[in-house]
Enzyme design. Structure first.
Site, PDB file in Angstrom:
ATOM      1  N   ASP A 297      -4.603  62.124  30.586  1.00 11.32           N
ATOM      2  CA  ASP A 297      -5.237  61.554  31.759  1.00 11.32           C
ATOM      3  C   ASP A 297      -5.033  62.285  33.068  1.00 11.32           C
ATOM      4  O   ASP A 297      -4.207  63.346  32.948  1.00 11.32           O
ATOM      5  CB  ASP A 297      -4.905  60.002  31.987  1.00 11.32           C
ATOM      6  CG  ASP A 297      -3.316  59.897  31.692  1.00 11.32           C
ATOM      7  OD1 ASP A 297      -2.424  61.016  31.892  1.00 11.32           O
ATOM      8  OD2 ASP A 297      -3.143  58.703  31.826  1.00 11.32           O
TER       9      ASP A 297
ATOM     10  N   ASN B 241       2.440  47.291  31.556  1.00  9.60           N
ATOM     11  CA  ASN B 241       1.704  46.150  31.283  1.00  9.60           C
ATOM     12  C   ASN B 241       0.903  46.705  29.864  1.00  9.60           C
ATOM     13  O   ASN B 241      -0.126  45.894  29.513  1.00  9.60           O
ATOM     14  CB  ASN B 241       0.563  46.163  32.315  1.00  9.60           C
ATOM     15  CG  ASN B 241       0.051  47.389  32.656  1.00  9.60           C
ATOM     16  OD1 ASN B 241       0.146  48.406  31.984  1.00  9.60           O
ATOM     17  ND2 ASN B 241      -0.987  47.419  33.725  1.00  9.60           N
TER      18      ASN B 241
ATOM     19  N   HIS C 181      -0.154  49.606  29.088  1.00  6.03           N
ATOM     20  CA  HIS C 181      -1.132  50.777  29.131  1.00  6.03           C
ATOM     21  C   HIS C 181      -0.626  51.862  28.392  1.00  6.03           C
ATOM     22  O   HIS C 181       0.242  52.293  28.417  1.00  6.03           O
ATOM     23  CB  HIS C 181      -1.760  50.895  30.570  1.00  6.03           C
ATOM     24  CG  HIS C 181      -0.839  51.748  31.403  1.00  6.03           C
ATOM     25  ND1 HIS C 181      -0.855  51.200  32.848  1.00  6.03           N
ATOM     26  CD2 HIS C 181      -0.419  52.727  31.375  1.00  6.03           C
ATOM     27  CE1 HIS C 181      -0.107  52.133  33.384  1.00  6.03           C
ATOM     28  NE2 HIS C 181       0.330  53.044  32.569  1.00  6.03           N
TER      29      HIS C 181
ATOM     30  N   GLU D 215      -5.857  50.431  30.831  1.00  9.04           N
ATOM     31  CA  GLU D 215      -5.309  49.054  31.577  1.00  9.04           C
ATOM     32  C   GLU D 215      -5.752  48.040  30.930  1.00  9.04           C
ATOM     33  O   GLU D 215      -6.720  48.057  30.095  1.00  9.04           O
ATOM     34  CB  GLU D 215      -5.784  48.942  32.837  1.00  9.04           C
ATOM     35  CG  GLU D 215      -5.488  50.200  33.887  1.00  9.04           C
ATOM     36  CD  GLU D 215      -3.782  50.000  34.275  1.00  9.04           C
ATOM     37  OE1 GLU D 215      -3.098  49.227  33.842  1.00  9.04           O
ATOM     38  OE2 GLU D 215      -3.671  50.755  35.417  1.00  9.04           O
TER      39      GLU D 215
HETATM   40  C1  GLP Z   1       1.304  56.386  34.011  1.00  8.67           C
HETATM   41  C2  GLP Z   1       0.561  57.353  32.759  1.00  8.67           C
HETATM   42  C3  GLP Z   1       1.106  56.779  31.444  1.00  8.67           C
HETATM   43  C4  GLP Z   1       2.368  56.487  31.209  1.00  8.67           C
HETATM   44  C5  GLP Z   1       2.692  55.654  32.022  1.00  8.67           C
HETATM   45  C6  GLP Z   1       4.289  55.109  31.878  1.00  8.67           C
HETATM   46  O1  GLP Z   1       0.593  55.435  34.351  1.00  8.67           O
HETATM   47  N1  GLP Z   1      -0.720  57.529  32.971  1.00  8.67           N
HETATM   48  O2  GLP Z   1       0.526  57.845  30.297  1.00  8.67           O
HETATM   49  O3  GLP Z   1       2.752  56.309  29.884  1.00  8.67           O
HETATM   50  O4  GLP Z   1       2.629  55.863  33.404  1.00  8.67           O
HETATM   51  O5  GLP Z   1       5.106  55.933  32.901  1.00  8.67           O
HETATM   52  P1  GLP Z   1       6.825  55.790  32.543  1.00  8.67           P
HETATM   53  O6  GLP Z   1       7.044  56.845  31.305  1.00  8.67           O
HETATM   54  O7  GLP Z   1       6.891  56.705  33.816  1.00  8.67           O
HETATM   55  O8  GLP Z   1       7.334  54.765  32.534  1.00  8.67           O
END
Ligand code: GLP
Length: 243
Positions: A67, A136, A138, A143
């Site tokens: 992304d 959440n 995702h 989402e």
């Molecule tokens: C972001 C990214 C995701 C990632 C998520 C969790 O929103 N787009 O790909 O998995 O955050 O992040 P973290 O690893 O910092 O908890």
């Protein structure tokens, strides 16, 4: 699904990096699907360490990221382009021309999403997709929704995700409100999936995503249907699961 329990964040990172390096060793010209967020940073550090030792060669590897924020230029230190260069690409012998991310600066969402989806197909698909897990549920920026989103698309980020990301920006107004992301179908087409999760704050969502019903309200729950998923999580993240 294979579940690998790690002691802590460092152990999780080493185990995940082992799986990625096995993939590169088994198929030197593999296509890796990569993720951002704080969780995979330790995994990338470990890969860089093994590269420095001469144990890993990224010379023929191709990467496609999950992304990218829409509207953030590459030079912005919060863009995922910047993140990937700063946490991996600039420290290994990967060919920059073989590293791909959605182009956040393309204003035409339809054009950019179909370009990216076609690119992934033209590479022959993803051999190993690395994922993190949002609070959440995702994955990428898919989402919770009424239905599973299919291919690469533009998303309106949820308030909770915007809140979670605001620590990285000067103010909440600077946090992008939209992003381009691979869709659930794009992710599910990867031959293998590796998901990394760390910390007690993710324990509840880990339980829901991997032991609860498959529902678009918890996007990661769809991974239960994939034939080759490995979850590498630390004890804290697995603390609400009976394993
Ligand atoms: C972001 C990214 C995701 C990632 C998520 C969790 O929103 N787009 O790909 O998995 O955050 O992040 P973290 O690893 O910092 O908890």
């Amino acid at each position: 699904m294979k579940i690998i329990k790690a002691k802590d964040y460092q152990d999780m990172s080493r185990k995940a990096a082992n799986i990625i390096s096995a993939q590169i060793i088994m198929k030197s010209d593999c296509v890796l699907g990569l993720a951002t967020g704080s969780t995979p940073i330790g995994t990338y550090k470990q890969l860089i360490e093994w590269y420095d030792k001469g144990d890993l060669d990224f010379g023929d590897v191709t990467t496609v990221n999950l992304d990218e924020y829409k509207g953030l230029p590459r030079e912005n230190d919060q863009s995922y382009y910047y993140f990937m260069h700063n946490n991996l690409f600039d420290y290994v012998n990967i060919n920059p021309e073989r590293t791909h991310l959605p182009n956040g600066m393309e204003p035409d969402s339809e054009k950019e999403c179909s370009r990216y989806e076609a690119l992934i197909q033209s590479l022959g698909g993803v051999d190993l997709q690395l994922l993190g897990l949002g609070h959440n549920g995702h994955i990428g920026f898919n989402e919770p929704e009424e239905a599973f989103e299919t291919v690469t698309h533009c998303v309106d980020l949820q308030q909770r995700t915007i809140e979670a990301n605001k620590r990285f920006f000067d103010s909440i107004d600077d946090v992008p409100k939209q992003a381009y992301t691979m869709g659930i179908k794009t992710i599910m087409m990867a031959k293998k999936i590796l998901i990394v999760v760390s910390g007690e704050d993710k324990a509840e969502i880990v339980k829901k995503a991997f032991f609860g019903p498959v529902t678009p309200q918890v996007p990661a729950s769809i991974l239960q249907m994939h034939p080759d998923v490995t979850l590498v999580a630390d004890e804290a993240a697995l603390s609400k699961c009976n394993i």
